[in-house]
Design a protein around this motif. Structure first.
Motif, PDB file in Angstrom:
ATOM      1  N   GLN A 103       1.613 -20.987  35.083  1.00  0.00           N
ATOM      2  CA  GLN A 103       2.074 -19.671  34.738  1.00  0.00           C
ATOM      3  C   GLN A 103       3.281 -19.995  33.868  1.00  0.00           C
ATOM      4  OE1 GLN A 103       2.513 -16.921  38.440  1.00  0.00           O
ATOM      5  NE2 GLN A 103       2.582 -19.048  39.329  1.00  0.00           N
ATOM      6  N   ARG A 104       2.853 -20.833  32.486  1.00  0.00           N
ATOM      7  CA  ARG A 104       3.991 -20.987  31.586  1.00  0.00           C
ATOM      8  C   ARG A 104       3.469 -20.322  30.196  1.00  0.00           C
ATOM      9  NH1 ARG A 104       2.704 -26.413  34.090  1.00  0.00           N
ATOM     10  NH2 ARG A 104       4.583 -27.270  35.091  1.00  0.00           N
ATOM     11  N   ARG A 105       4.677 -19.829  29.656  1.00  0.00           N
ATOM     12  CA  ARG A 105       4.385 -19.057  28.460  1.00  0.00           C
ATOM     13  C   ARG A 105       4.893 -19.859  27.356  1.00  0.00           C
ATOM     14  NH1 ARG A 105       3.875 -13.577  27.632  1.00  0.00           N
ATOM     15  NH2 ARG A 105       4.550 -13.285  29.945  1.00  0.00           N
ATOM     16  N   VAL A 106       3.970 -20.008  26.443  1.00  0.00           N
ATOM     17  CA  VAL A 106       4.267 -21.124  25.137  1.00  0.00           C
ATOM     18  C   VAL A 106       4.556 -20.312  24.016  1.00  0.00           C
ATOM     19  CG1 VAL A 106       3.610 -23.300  24.064  1.00  0.00           C
ATOM     20  CG2 VAL A 106       2.615 -22.699  26.481  1.00  0.00           C
ATOM     21  N   SER A 107       5.825 -20.849  23.344  1.00  0.00           N
ATOM     22  CA  SER A 107       5.970 -20.035  22.048  1.00  0.00           C
ATOM     23  C   SER A 107       6.438 -21.301  21.128  1.00  0.00           C
ATOM     24  CB  SER A 107       7.037 -18.939  22.226  1.00  0.00           C
ATOM     25  OG  SER A 107       8.222 -19.409  22.541  1.00  0.00           O
ATOM     26  N   LEU A 108       6.231 -20.957  19.752  1.00  0.00           N
ATOM     27  CA  LEU A 108       6.748 -21.666  18.920  1.00  0.00           C
ATOM     28  C   LEU A 108       7.376 -20.835  17.518  1.00  0.00           C
ATOM     29  CD1 LEU A 108       3.860 -24.265  18.071  1.00  0.00           C
ATOM     30  CD2 LEU A 108       6.225 -24.802  18.200  1.00  0.00           C
ATOM     31  N   ARG A 109       8.733 -21.268  17.354  1.00  0.00           N
ATOM     32  CA  ARG A 109       9.582 -20.499  16.023  1.00  0.00           C
ATOM     33  C   ARG A 109       9.858 -19.218  16.535  1.00  0.00           C
ATOM     34  NH1 ARG A 109       7.098 -22.785  10.399  1.00  0.00           N
ATOM     35  NH2 ARG A 109       7.540 -24.822  10.427  1.00  0.00           N
ATOM     36  N   GLY A 110      10.140 -18.894  17.809  1.00  0.00           N
ATOM     37  CA  GLY A 110      10.412 -17.586  18.409  1.00  0.00           C
ATOM     38  C   GLY A 110       9.247 -16.531  18.413  1.00  0.00           C
ATOM     39  N   VAL A 111       8.290 -16.898  18.096  1.00  0.00           N
ATOM     40  CA  VAL A 111       7.034 -15.799  18.034  1.00  0.00           C
ATOM     41  C   VAL A 111       6.557 -15.526  19.578  1.00  0.00           C
ATOM     42  CG1 VAL A 111       4.841 -15.087  17.262  1.00  0.00           C
ATOM     43  CG2 VAL A 111       6.551 -16.413  15.774  1.00  0.00           C
ATOM     44  N   GLN A 112       7.004 -14.618  20.108  1.00  0.00           N
ATOM     45  CA  GLN A 112       6.764 -14.726  21.765  1.00  0.00           C
ATOM     46  C   GLN A 112       6.986 -12.952  22.140  1.00  0.00           C
ATOM     47  OE1 GLN A 112       8.971 -16.954  24.982  1.00  0.00           O
ATOM     48  NE2 GLN A 112       9.876 -14.953  24.842  1.00  0.00           N
ATOM     49  N   THR A 113       5.834 -12.400  22.698  1.00  0.00           N
ATOM     50  CA  THR A 113       5.854 -11.374  23.317  1.00  0.00           C
ATOM     51  C   THR A 113       4.686 -11.530  24.436  1.00  0.00           C
ATOM     52  OG1 THR A 113       4.324 -10.261  21.893  1.00  0.00           O
ATOM     53  CG2 THR A 113       6.792  -9.993  21.534  1.00  0.00           C
ATOM     54  N   SER A 114       4.528 -10.299  25.129  1.00  0.00           N
ATOM     55  CA  SER A 114       3.569 -10.061  25.974  1.00  0.00           C
ATOM     56  C   SER A 114       2.176  -9.920  25.282  1.00  0.00           C
ATOM     57  CB  SER A 114       3.529  -8.670  26.984  1.00  0.00           C
ATOM     58  OG  SER A 114       4.962  -9.153  27.758  1.00  0.00           O
ATOM     59  N   GLY A 115       0.863 -10.200  25.984  1.00  0.00           N
ATOM     60  CA  GLY A 115      -0.183 -10.134  25.220  1.00  0.00           C
ATOM     61  C   GLY A 115      -1.102 -11.194  25.304  1.00  0.00           C
ATOM     62  N   GLU A 116      -1.843 -11.282  24.351  1.00  0.00           N
ATOM     63  CA  GLU A 116      -2.553 -12.519  24.015  1.00  0.00           C
ATOM     64  C   GLU A 116      -1.830 -13.860  23.835  1.00  0.00           C
ATOM     65  OE1 GLU A 116      -5.799 -13.446  24.668  1.00  0.00           O
ATOM     66  OE2 GLU A 116      -6.691 -11.447  25.092  1.00  0.00           O
ATOM     67  N   ALA A 117      -2.057 -14.863  23.798  1.00  0.00           N
ATOM     68  CA  ALA A 117      -1.387 -16.186  23.566  1.00  0.00           C
ATOM     69  C   ALA A 117      -0.849 -16.214  21.911  1.00  0.00           C
ATOM     70  CB  ALA A 117      -1.908 -17.365  24.015  1.00  0.00           C
ATOM     71  N   THR A 118       0.336 -16.512  21.727  1.00  0.00           N
ATOM     72  CA  THR A 118       0.727 -16.888  20.526  1.00  0.00           C
ATOM     73  C   THR A 118       0.844 -18.324  20.077  1.00  0.00           C
ATOM     74  OG1 THR A 118       3.196 -17.012  21.032  1.00  0.00           O
ATOM     75  CG2 THR A 118       2.661 -14.784  20.685  1.00  0.00           C
ATOM     76  N   VAL A 119       0.475 -18.969  20.834  1.00  0.00           N
ATOM     77  CA  VAL A 119       0.280 -20.591  20.529  1.00  0.00           C
ATOM     78  C   VAL A 119      -1.175 -21.144  20.991  1.00  0.00           C
ATOM     79  CG1 VAL A 119       1.104 -22.917  20.886  1.00  0.00           C
ATOM     80  CG2 VAL A 119       2.631 -20.920  20.516  1.00  0.00           C
ATOM     81  N   GLY A 120      -2.079 -21.486  20.138  1.00  0.00           N
ATOM     82  CA  GLY A 120      -3.216 -21.984  20.596  1.00  0.00           C
ATOM     83  C   GLY A 120      -3.111 -23.372  21.210  1.00  0.00           C
ATOM     84  N   VAL A 121      -3.676 -23.699  22.439  1.00  0.00           N
ATOM     85  CA  VAL A 121      -3.682 -24.825  23.149  1.00  0.00           C
ATOM     86  C   VAL A 121      -4.969 -25.500  23.202  1.00  0.00           C
ATOM     87  CG1 VAL A 121      -2.881 -25.960  25.250  1.00  0.00           C
ATOM     88  CG2 VAL A 121      -1.520 -24.004  24.537  1.00  0.00           C
ATOM     89  N   TYR A 122      -5.094 -26.696  23.056  1.00  0.00           N
ATOM     90  CA  TYR A 122      -6.499 -27.379  22.732  1.00  0.00           C
ATOM     91  C   TYR A 122      -6.480 -28.788  23.573  1.00  0.00           C
ATOM     92  CZ  TYR A 122      -7.556 -24.045  18.903  1.00  0.00           C
ATOM     93  OH  TYR A 122      -7.855 -22.961  18.182  1.00  0.00           O
ATOM     94  N   TYR A 123      -7.374 -28.891  23.995  1.00  0.00           N
ATOM     95  CA  TYR A 123      -7.524 -30.218  24.807  1.00  0.00           C
ATOM     96  C   TYR A 123      -8.881 -30.783  24.075  1.00  0.00           C
ATOM     97  CZ  TYR A 123      -4.409 -29.346  28.659  1.00  0.00           C
ATOM     98  OH  TYR A 123      -3.289 -29.143  29.243  1.00  0.00           O
ATOM     99  N   ASP A 124      -8.521 -31.821  23.082  1.00  0.00           N
ATOM    100  CA  ASP A 124      -9.483 -32.382  22.181  1.00  0.00           C
ATOM    101  C   ASP A 124      -9.775 -31.067  21.229  1.00  0.00           C
ATOM    102  OD1 ASP A 124      -9.422 -34.991  22.690  1.00  0.00           O
ATOM    103  OD2 ASP A 124     -11.276 -34.582  24.071  1.00  0.00           O
ATOM    104  N   ASP A 125     -10.990 -30.633  21.123  1.00  0.00           N
ATOM    105  CA  ASP A 125     -11.194 -29.476  20.190  1.00  0.00           C
ATOM    106  C   ASP A 125     -11.464 -28.057  21.061  1.00  0.00           C
ATOM    107  OD1 ASP A 125     -10.711 -30.197  17.663  1.00  0.00           O
ATOM    108  OD2 ASP A 125     -12.523 -31.228  17.515  1.00  0.00           O
ATOM    109  N   THR A 126     -11.133 -28.285  22.300  1.00  0.00           N
ATOM    110  CA  THR A 126     -11.552 -26.981  23.182  1.00  0.00           C
ATOM    111  C   THR A 126     -10.418 -26.584  23.319  1.00  0.00           C
ATOM    112  OG1 THR A 126     -13.193 -28.452  24.514  1.00  0.00           O
ATOM    113  CG2 THR A 126     -12.122 -26.336  25.415  1.00  0.00           C
TER     114      THR A 126
END
Length: 768
Positions: A103-126
């Motif tokens: 239940q962690r919300r990730v943001s970069l450079r202050g780009v953050q609100t509700s909705g779809e993620a604003t930061v893509g998280v990848y494990y390798d290329d997934t």
């Protein structure tokens, strides 16, 4: 832009001056064979030699024209990093709102609100997606796997729309795992810890790598278990250490190399988490909660991947097929909200609605209050599942040529199913009664399907100049279905049959970059890049038609940066300044009775900031690091449209984003004998203050105070046996470091999450 340049010069000078003090003292101690280190690299890697694949091609970190932080696996191990919240402190502008596992919300450079993620998280290329939930807020439930046996982490700051697509409008995080090799190897790590005011914790994790068929097949397996007793006491229920946590997980990876030009990697990852809420109520006391219900969290996450890479000589062809299956359930205390209906006015509106809402009689009031009291304690329980299939195929040029390029296609099919149900809990223990005694239930089914084609090319008119242009075409559709089969008329939620709403959108994303390698150790670059995230459709009880759909939001990022390798390659200094113009922002609203949240589009923002990273090796065995950022995130338009009036007004600061944050670290290793090295590491992380709401006049606005966290590790490396033993202290000065806080009109709604109190432990590692 003048403001950005001024802060860039100020922060750059600050970084250089701060590091110069350490340099002056150590200058006479430098030896001719001192080996400098890269950004986040191990001690034997020179600056810039770490190879990254952020551009989908292999490039040197210091010659990649973007703001990127690369943390090597050795750095992660030395710093005791086990999850995304641990390594966030090393990365400028990376912010984690940590509401507990999964239940962690990730943001970069202050780009953050509700909705779809604003930061893509990848494990390798997934790509790993969050669960949408009933409020379409996938960003608030980012999936997270324990970090062990990791090769490196790459954090790409700024929108990565052309190569990484939707939900990377703030940037992307890539966790690169170690792959199977043709060597027998293994490692095991054990840790025990004790938290002040809490209980005992431990983890055990191991890896084994086996070549099954020489030069053809190798297998790498990882297994781990983590357990913590917690440190939050529930004063209402009289229960101690309620936020206990257990995670068991692992992965199996197989590498097949049929020829020198073809590599096939298959992997299966899983992590099972059982935990309870880590929220507490500051009005009650530090690390004290007053919820009437125990709030469990369970997560069963799996990722399967098949990746093939074929070297065609002139280019590399890569195919990535991935499938994620996540089953999770979380809960919130609904008791205090239900109690807010225990008034004579509510009785009149509910009991006598058909007769105009006249005052309740004494008998009506008694019966109504009995009904309300019989509902509590209760929890809103959200079981659900996420199934996400992605396929990407790309072709990339190899090496550095007159023209370097990448082209590819991407497909995603994501399905989310979630149930929202109110269930009774035991008054004495607070545990949700099983089998569940449900008095309200709503089902939602959310499907996202998207296609994309992308390309990016870099032209080198001279060996030192690169001119890059990229484009991505996207086309997505979203379908949301839902029904209510157990009505709760008290909150305006009657039974409803299955209904369906749809939305779709297509468009393009652009990127432009120019770089100049002024000298072999100096680079300058400028970037204009675009990012977006998908819109969708709300499925909310009684929501008007004009509020049902919401559109994608998008932004442009304008950035200048520089990368320096100085002082005979002993100092690496990277600087960046940027301005982000964000339009059509997805905002969260609530129905008039406060029972349901939904998404709409309103307002615009401008975010300006500067970032700095410095890595210094003044003498053999000593590495100093410094990172920091300043962010000024403000709305430029009121968050108002024809359907919704949200909280923000032009000039308001975006919530939960501190203006200042930074980290300093020092790592020192020195021989004690031929077989023994002494190791010491200290990290200090500073996070400035922020606020929970846009409006300064909002009576529910909470100030989240600034804090500093200090972690220490000391120990010994046993070189001959490839082992080590270390003593560590996290949160040395026992700061109450609140990460997120908020409140509303409901009683006991002032809640917070924070770093753990002082934790002391012992860590033992062994490789073989």
């Amino acid at each position: 832009m003048r403001t950005i340049l001024k802060f860039s010069r100020l922060l750059g000078c600050t970084a250089t001056i701060a590091l110069s003090f350490g340099l002056a003292d150590a200058a006479h101690a430098q030896s001719a064979d001192a080996v400098p280190v890269a950004a986040g690299a191990a001690a034997d890697e020179p600056p810039g030699d770490i190879v990254v694949t952020a551009t989908r091609r292999e490039t040197s970190l210091q010659k990649t024209p973007m703001a990127i932080t690369a943390l090597s696996g050795q750095t992660l191990t030395n710093a005791g990093v086990t999850n995304i919240a641990d390594y966030a402190k090393f990365v400028p502008s990376l912010r984690i709102q940590d509401n507990g596992p999964g239940q962690r919300r990730v943001s970069l450079r202050g780009v953050q609100t509700s909705g779809e993620a604003t930061v893509g998280v990848y494990y390798d290329d997934t790509p790993v997606t969050g669960s949408v939930g009933v409020s379409s807020d996938a960003a608030g439930r980012t999936a997270d796997f324990t970090l062990f046996d990791v090769n490196r982490i790459e954090v790409l700051r700024g929108p990565q729309g052309t190569l990484y697509g939707a939900s990377s409008m703030g940037g992307a995080i890539r966790v690169i795992l170690n792959k199977p090799t043709q060597e027998y190897e293994g490692k095991v790590e054990l840790q025990i810890a004790d938290t002040k005011g809490g209980g005992f914790g431990y983890f055990v994790q191991g890896m084994v790598n086996v070549p099954l068929v020489k030069d053809l097949v190798a297998v790498r397996a990882v297994l781990y278990r983590r357990d913590s007793d917690g440190y939050i006491d529930n004063t209402y229920l009289g229960r101690k250490n309620t936020n206990d946590y257990t995670a068991t997980g692992g992965r199996v990876m197989v590498r097949v190399t049929p020829s020198s030009s073809l590599t096939i990697d298959g992997s299966a990852m899983f992590e099972n988490t059982d935990a309870y809420s880590a929220s507490w109520n500051p009005a009650v006391g530090d690390y004290k909660a007053a919820s009437q219900v125990m709030l469990p969290y369970t997560d069963r996450s799996q990722i399967y991947n098949l990746t093939g890479k074929l070297d065609l000589g002139f280019a590399s062809l890569t195919s990535i097929s991935s499938y994620q299956h996540r089953r999770s359930a979380y809960a919130a205390d609904d008791s205090y909200y239900i109690a807010s209906y225990r008034t004579a006015t509510r009785c009149a509106a509910y009991v006598n609605a058909s007769t105009g809402g006249g005052a309740c009689s004494a008998d009506q009031l008694t019966n109504y209050f009995g009904y309300i009291d019989g509902l509590s304690p209760a929890a809103i329980y959200y079981p659900g599942s996420t199934k996400d299939f992605t396929q990407e195929v790309r072709l990339s040029s190899i090496g550095t040529n007159l023209f370097d390029w990448t082209v590819g296609g991407f497909y995603q099919n994501r399905r989310n199913d979630v149930t929202s149900e109110d269930a009774r809990a035991d008054k004495a223990t607070g545990d949700i009664i099983t089998p569940n005694q449900i008095f309200y239930r709503r089902e939602i089914f959310d499907k996202l399907e998207q296609f994309a084609a992308f390309g990016e090319g870099t032209f080198h008119p001279t060996p030192t100049i690169g001119l890059t242009a990229g484009i991505r075409y996207f086309d997505y559709s979203k379908t949301v279905e839902g029904f209510t089969d157990i009505a709760w008329t008290l909150i305006g939620a009657p039974a409803r049959p299955l209904s369906t709403v749809e939305s779709s959108e297509n468009g393009t994303l652009l990127k432009f970059n120019a770089s100049w390698q002024a000298t072999p150790d100096t680079m300058f670059y400028a970037t204009a890049s675009q990012g977006f995230r998908p819109g969708g459709a709300n499925q909310v009880i009684g929501l008007s038609a004009d509020l049902t759909p919401y559109r994608s939001d998008s932004l442009w990022n304008y950035e200048i940066g520089s990368k320096f390798t100085l002082l005979d390659r002993k100092l690496t200094l990277n600087l960046a300044a940027y301005q982000i113009d964000w339009t059509n922002i997805q905002v969260s609203g609530r129905t008039t009775n406060g029972a349901f949240s939904f998404l709409s589009n309103a307002g615009a923002a401008r975010i300006r900031g500067v970032e700095a990273e410095a890595f210094l090796r003044p003498m053999r065995g000593l590495q100093l690091t410094l990172s920091g950022n300043y962010i000024d995130p403000k709305l430029t338009e009121d968050q108002v449209n024809e359907s919704v009036v949200a909280a923000g007004r032009a000039g308001d600061r975006i919530p939960f984003i501190p203006n200042w944050s930074g980290a300093v670290g020092a790592e020192y290793t020195t021989p004690v004998s031929n077989s023994l090295d002494f190791f010491a590491r200290a990290d200090v992380n500073y996070v400035g203050s922020s606020y929970s709401e846009f409006r300064p006049t909002n009576v529910y606005r909470v100030k989240i105070g600034a804090y500093s966290l200090t972690n220490l590790r000391i120990g010994f490396d046993l070189k001959q046996s490839d082992a080590g033993v270390y003593l560590f202290v996290n949160n040395l000065f026992d700061e109450v470091a609140i990460n997120r806080a908020s409140q509303s009109s409901t009683a006991n709604s002032y809640s917070a999450t924070s770093a753990a109190p002082r934790t002391i432990g012992l860590n033992v590692r062994k490789s073989f």
